[in-house]
Design an enzyme around this catalytic site. Structure first.
Site, PDB file in Angstrom:
ATOM      1  N   ASN A   1      -8.159   0.212   2.845  1.00  0.00           N
ATOM      2  CA  ASN A   1      -6.970  -0.625   3.007  1.00  0.00           C
ATOM      3  C   ASN A   1      -7.357  -1.720   3.987  1.00  0.00           C
ATOM      4  OD1 ASN A   1      -4.533  -1.789   3.563  1.00  0.00           O
ATOM      5  ND2 ASN A   1      -3.652  -0.004   4.611  1.00  0.00           N
ATOM      6  N   TRP A   2      -7.626  -2.880   3.431  1.00  0.00           N
ATOM      7  CA  TRP A   2      -8.112  -3.966   4.300  1.00  0.00           C
ATOM      8  C   TRP A   2      -7.008  -4.562   5.169  1.00  0.00           C
ATOM      9  CZ3 TRP A   2     -11.772  -7.487   0.831  1.00  0.00           C
ATOM     10  CH2 TRP A   2     -12.991  -6.822   0.673  1.00  0.00           C
ATOM     11  N   LYS A   3      -5.757  -4.272   4.852  1.00  0.00           N
ATOM     12  CA  LYS A   3      -4.628  -4.852   5.602  1.00  0.00           C
ATOM     13  C   LYS A   3      -4.751  -6.385   5.592  1.00  0.00           C
ATOM     14  CE  LYS A   3      -4.285  -0.534   8.058  1.00  0.00           C
ATOM     15  NZ  LYS A   3      -3.892   0.207   9.240  1.00  0.00           N
TER      16      LYS A   3
ATOM     17  N   HIS B   1       3.230   1.970   2.857  1.00  0.00           N
ATOM     18  CA  HIS B   1       2.407   2.119   4.062  1.00  0.00           C
ATOM     19  C   HIS B   1       3.303   2.065   5.304  1.00  0.00           C
ATOM     20  CE1 HIS B   1      -0.466   1.304   7.224  1.00  0.00           C
ATOM     21  NE2 HIS B   1      -1.345   1.893   6.443  1.00  0.00           N
TER      22      HIS B   1
ATOM     23  N   GLU C   1       3.019   0.622   8.016  1.00  0.00           N
ATOM     24  CA  GLU C   1       3.223  -0.713   8.587  1.00  0.00           C
ATOM     25  C   GLU C   1       4.301  -1.474   7.822  1.00  0.00           C
ATOM     26  OE1 GLU C   1      -0.902  -1.811   8.525  1.00  0.00           O
ATOM     27  OE2 GLU C   1      -1.273  -0.280  10.049  1.00  0.00           O
TER      28      GLU C   1
ATOM     29  N   GLU D   1      -0.408  10.057   5.828  1.00  0.00           N
ATOM     30  CA  GLU D   1      -0.877   9.264   6.969  1.00  0.00           C
ATOM     31  C   GLU D   1       0.040   9.478   8.163  1.00  0.00           C
ATOM     32  OE1 GLU D   1      -3.585   5.909   5.602  1.00  0.00           O
ATOM     33  OE2 GLU D   1      -1.582   5.081   5.670  1.00  0.00           O
TER      34      GLU D   1
ATOM     35  N   GLY E   1      -4.810   3.506  13.129  1.00  0.00           N
ATOM     36  CA  GLY E   1      -5.307   2.404  13.954  1.00  0.00           C
ATOM     37  C   GLY E   1      -5.363   2.745  15.438  1.00  0.00           C
TER      38      GLY E   1
ATOM     39  N   SER F   1      -7.345   6.720  11.053  1.00  0.00           N
ATOM     40  CA  SER F   1      -8.598   6.738  11.823  1.00  0.00           C
ATOM     41  C   SER F   1      -9.675   7.617  11.194  1.00  0.00           C
ATOM     42  CB  SER F   1      -8.333   7.146  13.279  1.00  0.00           C
ATOM     43  OG  SER F   1      -7.418   6.246  13.880  1.00  0.00           O
TER      44      SER F   1
ATOM     45  N   GLY G   1      -8.485   2.394   6.875  1.00  0.00           N
ATOM     46  CA  GLY G   1      -8.195   1.042   7.324  1.00  0.00           C
ATOM     47  C   GLY G   1      -9.421   0.424   7.979  1.00  0.00           C
ATOM     48  N   GLY G   2      -9.477   0.514   9.302  1.00  0.00           N
ATOM     49  CA  GLY G   2     -10.508  -0.159  10.084  1.00  0.00           C
ATOM     50  C   GLY G   2     -11.919   0.011   9.544  1.00  0.00           C
TER      51      GLY G   2
HETATM   52  P1  PGA Z   1      -6.952   3.263  10.038  1.00  0.00           P
HETATM   53  O1  PGA Z   1      -5.822   2.874   8.991  1.00  0.00           O
HETATM   54  O2  PGA Z   1      -8.051   3.928   9.246  1.00  0.00           O
HETATM   55  O3  PGA Z   1      -7.387   1.950  10.643  1.00  0.00           O
HETATM   56  O4  PGA Z   1      -6.326   4.185  11.023  1.00  0.00           O
HETATM   57  C1  PGA Z   1      -5.455   3.753   7.966  1.00  0.00           C
HETATM   58  C2  PGA Z   1      -4.332   3.166   7.167  1.00  0.00           C
HETATM   59  O5  PGA Z   1      -3.469   2.515   7.774  1.00  0.00           O
HETATM   60  O6  PGA Z   1      -4.286   3.319   5.935  1.00  0.00           O
END
Ligand code: PGA
Length: 256
Positions: free
Chosen positions: A13-15, A99, A101, A171, A177, A217, A238-239
């Protein structure tokens, strides 16, 4: 039944990261590093403007491209929104819905998550449906209730046939994050709870076939242990998905 009856899916997930030119480079690098790693499906969920070029860059490789949101209406006066048919025509196969966010910053609710999921499935997209508890809910000991309720509301009126195109991503919001990862046992416990709820809704055969990812994470250091759990069928990353070498190591960990 065991994990090998389900598809393992490692999705990035590149956001809000990567311009189109950066996306092309990252997709090509990810594809090169994950070539021949057929023990899992590899997906990159990219910003809308990157989809077309990412699809082109991923052609002929094992990387599949997804989006990060979709609107539930087919078309019309919804400024700033993107429809499922637009995503499909741009070449996206997957879409992340719900998600945390989106829930936290953009007013997403279980009702809108459900509407988006239905629209995406009706159009032929595969959905990565995200849910999970916030820190206060975990501390209050109500994680099971929260994820059970989200699972039921988010999947309301979705047929067993359509469920085959759904992946659930568990999640825990406190792990996203933050560098805090759920322990493998915590991830396993909640993924099993979700599977049990799906068993109650659709029958246990459908539940056993459902891919349930962990996200929060996940990285090249902790992926193997998380993925070794019987109910953890992949990851939403994500990251670490922004760095092809790190993401590829997570894909490696999913080959076992
Ligand atoms: P993260 O993000 O790996 O940076 O914690 C995961 C996500 O939000 O899908």
């Amino acid at each position: 039944m065991k994990k090998d009856v389900r598809k393992v899916v490692i999705a990035g997930n590149w956001k809000m990261n990567m311009t189109p030119s950066e996306a092309v480079k990252a997709v090509k690098e990810t594809a090169a590093l994950t070539a021949g790693k057929n023990g899992c499906d590899v997906v990159l969920c990219v910003p809308f403007v990157d989809i077309a070029v990412a699809v082109e860059a991923a052609k002929g490789t094992n990387v599949k491209i997804g989006a990060q949101n979709v609107h539930f209406e087919a078309k019309g006066a919804f400024t700033g929104e993107i429809s499922a048919s637009m995503l499909l025509e741009a070449g996206a196969e997957y879409v992340i819905i719900g998600h945390s966010e989106r829930r936290q910053y953009f007013g997403e609710t279980d009702e809108t998550v459900n509407k988006r999921t239905k629209a995406a499935l009706a159009a032929g997209l595969k959905v990565i449906l995200c849910l999970g508890e916030v820190l206060e809910e975990r501390q209050a000991g109500i994680t099971a209730e929260i994820v059970s309720m989200q699972t039921k509301l988010d999947l309301a009126d979705i047929s067993a046939e359509d469920l085959k195109n759904v992946i659930i991503a568990y999640e825990p919001v406190w792990a996203i994050g933050t560098g805090l990862t759920a322990t493998p046992d915590q991830a396993e416990e909640v993924c099993a709870i979700i599977r049990n709820v799906v068993c109650g809704l659709y029958g246990c055969e459908a539940a056993e076939g459902l891919t349930i990812q962990y996200g929060g994470s996940m990285n090249e250091g902790n992926a193997a242990e998380l993925l070794s759990k019987v109910n953890v069928d992949g990851g939403l990353i994500g990251g670490a998905s922004l760095v092809p070498e790190k993401f590829a190591k997570i894909v490696d960990a999913a080959q076992a």
